[in-house]
Enzyme design. Structure first.
Site, PDB file in Angstrom:
ATOM      1  N   HIS A 173       7.712 -13.047   6.523  1.00  0.00           N
ATOM      2  CA  HIS A 173       6.601 -13.172   6.326  1.00  0.00           C
ATOM      3  C   HIS A 173       6.031 -14.576   5.742  1.00  0.00           C
ATOM      4  O   HIS A 173       6.272 -14.818   4.749  1.00  0.00           O
ATOM      5  CB  HIS A 173       5.343 -12.467   5.588  1.00  0.00           C
ATOM      6  N   ASP A 196       1.409 -15.636   0.318  1.00  0.00           N
ATOM      7  CA  ASP A 196       1.323 -15.452  -1.171  1.00  0.00           C
ATOM      8  C   ASP A 196       2.832 -14.945  -1.548  1.00  0.00           C
ATOM      9  O   ASP A 196       3.774 -14.310  -2.123  1.00  0.00           O
ATOM     10  CB  ASP A 196       0.536 -14.662  -1.063  1.00  0.00           C
ATOM     11  N   HIS A 239       1.568  -7.878   8.454  1.00  0.00           N
ATOM     12  CA  HIS A 239       0.504  -7.973   9.130  1.00  0.00           C
ATOM     13  C   HIS A 239       0.409  -9.739   9.600  1.00  0.00           C
ATOM     14  O   HIS A 239      -1.103  -9.444  10.343  1.00  0.00           O
ATOM     15  CB  HIS A 239      -0.334  -9.330   6.813  1.00  0.00           C
ATOM     16  N   GLU A 290       3.019 -15.724   5.188  1.00  0.00           N
ATOM     17  CA  GLU A 290       1.624 -15.918   4.628  1.00  0.00           C
ATOM     18  C   GLU A 290       2.092 -16.297   3.679  1.00  0.00           C
ATOM     19  O   GLU A 290       3.116 -15.830   2.969  1.00  0.00           O
ATOM     20  CB  GLU A 290       0.616 -14.323   4.652  1.00  0.00           C
ATOM     21  N   TYR A 320      -5.906  -0.606  -0.216  1.00  0.00           N
ATOM     22  CA  TYR A 320      -4.633  -1.861   0.169  1.00  0.00           C
ATOM     23  C   TYR A 320      -5.032  -2.168   1.407  1.00  0.00           C
ATOM     24  O   TYR A 320      -5.081  -2.990   2.626  1.00  0.00           O
ATOM     25  CB  TYR A 320      -3.622  -2.311  -0.474  1.00  0.00           C
ATOM     26  N   HIS A 346       4.131  -6.648  -2.569  1.00  0.00           N
ATOM     27  CA  HIS A 346       3.230  -6.387  -3.486  1.00  0.00           C
ATOM     28  C   HIS A 346       3.304  -4.911  -4.047  1.00  0.00           C
ATOM     29  O   HIS A 346       3.202  -3.950  -3.186  1.00  0.00           O
ATOM     30  CB  HIS A 346       1.561  -6.328  -3.045  1.00  0.00           C
ATOM     31  N   ASP A 388       4.451  -6.722   3.394  1.00  0.00           N
ATOM     32  CA  ASP A 388       2.830  -6.077   3.182  1.00  0.00           C
ATOM     33  C   ASP A 388       2.720  -4.545   2.939  1.00  0.00           C
ATOM     34  O   ASP A 388       2.143  -4.025   2.078  1.00  0.00           O
ATOM     35  CB  ASP A 388       1.838  -6.980   4.039  1.00  0.00           C
ATOM     36  N   HIS A 405      -7.625 -13.716  -0.317  1.00  0.00           N
ATOM     37  CA  HIS A 405      -7.602 -13.052   1.006  1.00  0.00           C
ATOM     38  C   HIS A 405      -8.913 -14.109   0.370  1.00  0.00           C
ATOM     39  O   HIS A 405     -10.385 -13.402   1.549  1.00  0.00           O
ATOM     40  CB  HIS A 405      -7.742 -12.412   1.504  1.00  0.00           C
TER      41      HIS A 405
END
Ligand code: FEO
Length: 394
Positions: A80, A84, A146, A82, A193, A226, A165, A24
């Site tokens: 998601h 990643d 998230h 994002e 996290y 993750h 996430d 991030h």
């Protein structure tokens, strides 16, 4: 690293990023690296749940190729947007152009605004499902866990939750399951996290967890996007999330300060002594010597925060100012705070600190304490008493 079968016909095809040291931007230090987890479900139809960060696209693609030809993928579930988790999508979709991308309406909008791909997209909402053959994939929208686009995927036949996430950790390891790693390291990374990424979203997390628990769906494995997969005791991490989302914390104080010539550091130590002598646990961090991600992780479990800075040009020092900007975004609820620090000829830092603590939503337990130049014995005693008074307020 080869694909790894996590259940019969279901494979981890993600990537381990051993060298990631920040995430991030530079808001999160990932001292133990991270992983981007993608899962391939092979049934009459084939589904890939999530992808990986763009630089690892080929690693994921090669793992999938070890199992099935890419063009056989029927669905790519995008839990998601994002990057990643979606960064490998453009490369992947070139190789399986007939696959349908599945996600929420916000996911469709977000993926388009990232990659401008004209992919066949199926919008799903809570309660929708896709039959793969023997297995079904059901979807639960999970906005703000998230991002607004986020969703959970659940496979009832396998009692497998793929929540992206949620329940993740930035933890690179050759192990894939919770029973293969040190439990305290695992929980340390899971706490970090939650504290650094999900803390401000606690009320939405609590509502979503309660909603999912009311559904009464059996879960024997939680495979996040993750880190490590939870199979030994998946409820361990669910219960930890419930506790964090309810803002449960201990009678503990975290002191964070920045000092120019050591006077504010002296004050910090005297205050800490007063807190300790009150029977309250305390952690002390010089922000310039500390990992901010770890500091925030410690703050998640604490009831009180004391923030200190020397005054410089009527302002606080820049490292503590940057840290408070992070804290402001985390919006900790139900915690008490106060400011302290030394000054030369004119003060200012403690008032600026207190202003930000209020904006962050913290309740101010005591008026700031501030002394000119280096505190003398009498002023050190006042710092000690300040610590005792702060502890008594918790
Ligand atoms: Fe791991 Fe919100 O991305």
């Amino acid at each position: 690293m080869k694909p790894f079968e996590i259940k019969k016909g279901i494979y981890w095809v993600g990537a381990v990023d051993w060298n990631a040291r920040s995430f991030h931007g530079h808001t999160y230090t990932t001292q133990r690296g991270t992983t981007y987890n993608a899962y391939l479900i092979v049934d009459e139809k084939i589904a890939l749940v999530d992808t990986v960060y763009g630089p690892f696209a080929n690693e994921m693609i090669e793992k999938i190729r070890d199992i099935v030809p890419l063009e056989k993928i029927d669905y790519v579930i995008a839990n998601h947007v994002e990057t990643d988790h979606s960064g490998a999508l453009p490369e992947l979709m070139k190789l399986c152009p007939k696959a349908k991308v599945v996600g929420t309406a916000k996911c469709k909008e977000g993926l388009y605004k990232h990659y401008y791909g004209n992919w066949d997209f199926q919008v799903v909402k809570t309660g929708d499902s896709i039959k793969l053959g023997k297995r079904t994939l059901s979807f639960v929208e999970a906005p703000m866990i998230h991002w607004p686009d986020s969703m959970f995927t659940y496979c009832p036949e396998e009692k497998l939750l793929l929540p992206n996430d949620a329940f993740g950790q930035h933890y690179a390891t050759s192990e894939r399951f919770d029973d293969g790693v040190d439990q305290s390291v695992l929980m340390d990374e899971a706490t970090k996290y939650y504290a650094n990424i999900l803390w401000p979203l606690g009320s939405m997390i609590l509502r979503k967890l309660e909603e999912v628990m009311k559904m009464g769906i059996p879960i024997d494995m939680i495979a996040p996007s993750h880190g490590i997969i939870w199979r030994k005791d998946p409820m361990k991490i669910v219960n930890a999330y419930l506790s964090w989302a309810k803002n449960e914390h201990a009678k503990k104080v975290v002191i964070i300060y920045e000092t120019m010539w050591g006077a504010t550091a002296k004050m910090a130590r005297a205050i800490a002594e007063g807190i300790t002598d009150s029977g309250v646990s305390v952690k002390l961090f010089d922000i310039n010597q500390s990992d901010k991600t770890e500091v925030i992780s410690q703050m998640l479990g604490a009831r009180g925060y004391l923030i200190g800075s020397s005054t410089h040009d009527n302002c606080m020092l820049p490292s503590i100012a940057g840290f408070l900007e992070l804290l402001k975004g985390l919006k900790p609820k139900g915690r008490s705070a106060a400011a302290f620090g030394s000054y030369g000829w004119a003060g200012g830092a403690v008032n600026s600190i207190e202003d930000i603590l209020k904006v962050a939503g913290l309740s101010i337990a005591l008026a700031p304490i501030s002394f000119k130049y280096v505190p003398d014995q009498n002023e050190m005693k006042k710092c000690y008493d300040y610590g005792k008074e702060f502890a008594a307020k918790l």
